[in-house]
Each structure stands twice: as C-alpha cells, then as structure tokens.
Write a protein that holds these residues in place. Structure first.
Motif, PDB file in Angstrom:
ATOM      1  N   MET A  72      -1.063   5.028  -3.781  1.00 13.08           N
ATOM      2  CA  MET A  72       0.413   4.058  -3.581  1.00 13.08           C
ATOM      3  C   MET A  72       0.174   4.125  -1.952  1.00 13.08           C
ATOM      4  N   ARG A 117      -3.335   3.048  -0.399  1.00 15.10           N
ATOM      5  CA  ARG A 117      -3.745   1.877  -0.250  1.00 15.10           C
ATOM      6  C   ARG A 117      -2.482   1.094   0.618  1.00 15.10           C
ATOM      7  N   GLU A 155      -3.092  -0.254  -8.787  1.00 16.37           N
ATOM      8  CA  GLU A 155      -2.113   0.997  -9.003  1.00 16.37           C
ATOM      9  C   GLU A 155      -0.747   1.971  -9.721  1.00 16.37           C
TER      10      GLU A 155
END
Length: 70
Positions: free
Chosen positions: A1, A3, A26
């Motif tokens: 998370m 990114r 993700e």
C-alpha cells in the motif's frame, strides 16, 4: 500500500488509470487470502465533486473458511 500512498500524495500525479492498476495489484493478494477468485479484480473510478471514488469488484467462487471468529 506504500506505493499507492506515495502516488496519491504527489500533486503532479494525475494518471488515475495507473492508480487503479496499482490498486488492483496491491489488493489482489489480499483478496486471495479471503476468496477463491473466479476472475481478476475490477477497479473502477470516477470523480464525485472534488473527490475520487474507487470501486473494487471481486468475483469469487467461494469464501475461504477462517474458523470460528464470532
């Protein structure tokens, strides 16, 4: 998370399709912990006033058992 947080924080970032694709990447492993997936996750988005709304659709053939948590 991490990114996603980095991308959303940057003011210059405006490619929502890329954000949706990264969100899908993700969330997919997390969804696999809970469901036997029938298909890929679908991530859709739209603007609602000043906000962005992201919808994640998960098609699953079954929910994986987790024991008694109630």
């Amino acid at each position: 998370m991490q990114r996603i947080n980095e991308l959303l924080i940057k003011d210059k970032f405006t490619n929502l399709e890329q954000v949706a694709e990264i969100l899908k990447e993700e969330v997919t492993p997390i969804a696999r912990n809970f469901f036997l997936l029938s298909d890929e996750l679908a991530v859709r988005f739209h603007r609602q006033g000043d906000n962005f709304v992201f919808n994640i659709e998960i098609e699953a053939s079954r929910v994986k058992p987790f024991g008694n948590r109630l």
